[in-house]
Design a protein around this motif. Structure first.
Motif, mmCIF file in Angstrom:
data_model
loop_
_atom_site.group_PDB
_atom_site.id
_atom_site.type_symbol
_atom_site.label_atom_id
_atom_site.label_comp_id
_atom_site.label_asym_id
_atom_site.label_seq_id
_atom_site.Cartn_x
_atom_site.Cartn_y
_atom_site.Cartn_z
ATOM 1 N N GLY A 75 0.811 -1.219 0.000
ATOM 2 C CA GLY A 75 0.000 0.000 0.000
ATOM 3 C C GLY A 75 0.837 1.259 0.000
ATOM 4 N N GLU A 76 1.944 1.226 0.713
ATOM 5 C CA GLU A 76 2.859 2.369 0.766
ATOM 6 C C GLU A 76 3.381 2.709 -0.628
ATOM 7 N N LEU A 77 3.803 1.695 -1.353
ATOM 8 C CA LEU A 77 4.300 1.895 -2.713
ATOM 9 C C LEU A 77 3.205 2.444 -3.617
ATOM 10 N N TRP A 78 2.049 1.863 -3.559
ATOM 11 C CA TRP A 78 0.935 2.264 -4.413
ATOM 12 C C TRP A 78 0.518 3.709 -4.149
ATOM 13 N N LEU A 79 0.310 4.060 -2.876
ATOM 14 C CA LEU A 79 -0.218 5.378 -2.545
ATOM 15 C C LEU A 79 0.808 6.482 -2.743
ATOM 16 N N PHE A 80 2.064 6.232 -2.409
ATOM 17 C CA PHE A 80 3.073 7.260 -2.636
ATOM 18 C C PHE A 80 3.327 7.449 -4.140
ATOM 19 N N SER A 81 3.191 6.381 -4.894
ATOM 20 C CA SER A 81 3.316 6.514 -6.346
ATOM 21 C C SER A 81 2.198 7.392 -6.904
ATOM 22 N N LEU A 82 0.977 7.190 -6.416
ATOM 23 C CA LEU A 82 -0.142 8.021 -6.841
ATOM 24 C C LEU A 82 0.057 9.477 -6.417
ATOM 25 N N PHE A 83 0.599 9.670 -5.216
ATOM 26 C CA PHE A 83 0.852 11.023 -4.721
ATOM 27 C C PHE A 83 1.842 11.756 -5.624
ATOM 28 N N TYR A 84 2.961 11.098 -5.923
ATOM 29 C CA TYR A 84 3.966 11.765 -6.747
ATOM 30 C C TYR A 84 3.532 11.890 -8.204
ATOM 31 N N ASN A 85 2.677 11.003 -8.651
ATOM 32 C CA ASN A 85 2.147 11.139 -10.007
ATOM 33 C C ASN A 85 1.321 12.412 -10.150
ATOM 34 N N ASP A 89 6.605 16.868 -12.382
ATOM 35 C CA ASP A 89 6.577 17.549 -13.675
ATOM 36 C C ASP A 89 6.265 16.540 -14.776
ATOM 37 N N LYS A 90 5.560 16.992 -15.803
ATOM 38 C CA LYS A 90 5.125 16.084 -16.867
ATOM 39 C C LYS A 90 6.299 15.478 -17.638
ATOM 40 N N ASN A 91 7.472 16.105 -17.570
ATOM 41 C CA ASN A 91 8.653 15.583 -18.264
ATOM 42 C C ASN A 91 9.441 14.573 -17.431
ATOM 43 N N SER A 92 9.022 14.375 -16.188
ATOM 44 C CA SER A 92 9.705 13.411 -15.327
ATOM 45 C C SER A 92 9.556 11.995 -15.883
ATOM 46 N N TYR A 137 11.535 9.266 -6.201
ATOM 47 C CA TYR A 137 10.412 10.169 -6.457
ATOM 48 C C TYR A 137 10.676 11.536 -5.818
ATOM 49 N N ALA A 138 11.048 11.500 -4.536
ATOM 50 C CA ALA A 138 11.230 12.735 -3.774
ATOM 51 C C ALA A 138 12.379 13.569 -4.323
ATOM 52 N N LEU A 139 13.465 12.921 -4.703
ATOM 53 C CA LEU A 139 14.607 13.645 -5.276
ATOM 54 C C LEU A 139 14.229 14.261 -6.617
ATOM 55 N N ASP A 140 13.497 13.518 -7.424
ATOM 56 C CA ASP A 140 13.072 14.028 -8.727
ATOM 57 C C ASP A 140 12.197 15.257 -8.554
ATOM 58 N N ARG A 144 13.231 19.179 -9.664
ATOM 59 C CA ARG A 144 12.430 19.736 -10.753
ATOM 60 C C ARG A 144 11.469 20.819 -10.276
ATOM 61 N N PHE A 145 11.415 21.060 -8.985
ATOM 62 C CA PHE A 145 10.394 21.970 -8.459
ATOM 63 C C PHE A 145 10.491 23.360 -9.069
ATOM 64 N N SER A 146 11.704 23.872 -9.237
ATOM 65 C CA SER A 146 11.876 25.237 -9.754
ATOM 66 C C SER A 146 11.452 25.365 -11.216
ATOM 67 N N ASP A 147 11.356 24.241 -11.918
ATOM 68 C CA ASP A 147 10.979 24.279 -13.335
ATOM 69 C C ASP A 147 9.471 24.271 -13.547
#
Length: 230
Positions: A75-85, A89-92, A137-140, A144-147
């Motif tokens: 569940g952790e993998l699934w939900l955090f993946s949905l969160f970061y999705n 950024d769309k180019n990630s 995910y978090a590093l990406d 990319r936040f400033s972009d």
């Protein structure tokens, strides 16, 4: 038995649980006004809380709660993946190949439970894989936040705080779960690492609680349920 129950709720791990409970209450109470990404985070928090309570009860009644760790890891993998999705950024690469990455990762977690580390064993392989992916995910997101075009300052600050909390906790606990494979050799030393993990979890839960408080009570008047990335 009641003494065991009291001990489960009066140790170091109780403080993160209290923060988690407050976050769940806040998130559910103000659910309708939350952005989609924060709603996914709240779902994770509720899921986390239920697993925590179930694990404490199972450890008392059955002296065994490792099956719940397998459920939590999935569940952790699934939900955090949905969160970061929702927020990447769309180019990630994680955004562009989201379903492939999520499907392959969930499959590996299930295969680990079926063939390598059964439900009554510590799933350290799967847990390590999930933690590494969440850190990526978090590093990406951080790089990319400033972009990304600004939308709502309060939401942006909230997401940055949540992302920082994730990096602090998962980078710290990654080593602990990797070391758990050598629990026998480490002896009592592993207990120190688990206490450190509980402390890191406390920091994580406090930061997430603050982030939720900010997005709920410090939002501009025009902010309702807008989201940064749909």
């Amino acid at each position: 038995m009641w003494t065991k129950f009291e001990h489960q709720f009066y140790d170091l791990a109780t403080f993160p649980l209290l923060c988690l409970l407050l976050s769940c209450i806040l998130g559910l109470r103000y659910w309708k006004m939350l952005p989609r990404a924060i709603r996914v985070l709240v779902v994770y928090l509720v899921f986390n809380f239920l697993i925590e309570i179930g694990a404490r009860i199972a450890s008392i009644l059955y002296a065994q709660n490792l099956p719940l760790l397998h459920v939590y890891t999935f569940g952790e993998l699934w939900l955090f993946s949905l969160f970061y999705n929702q927020i990447l950024d769309k180019n990630s690469i994680f955004k562009r190949y989201f379903y492939w990455i999520l499907g392959a990762s969930l499959g590996l977690v299930l295969l680990n439970t079926i063939f390598l580390q059964g439900i009554f064993e510590l799933n350290s392989f799967a847990k390590t894989l999930v933690q590494i992916l969440i850190i990526l995910y978090a590093l990406d997101y951080a790089f990319r936040f400033s972009d990304v075009e600004e939308s709502n300052p309060v939401l942006d600050n909230t997401l940055q705080l949540v992302n920082a909390a994730i990096l602090i906790y998962y980078c710290g606990s990654l080593f602990i779960f990797m070391s758990s494979q050598f629990e026998v050799q480490m002896g009592k030393g592993i207990r120190i690492l688990w206490k450190i993990n509980a402390f890191l979890n406390l920091i994580f839960q406090i930061m997430v609680l603050i982030a939720l408080w900010k997005v709920i009570f410090n939002r501009p008047k025009s902010f309702s349920s807008q989201e940064r990335v749909s």
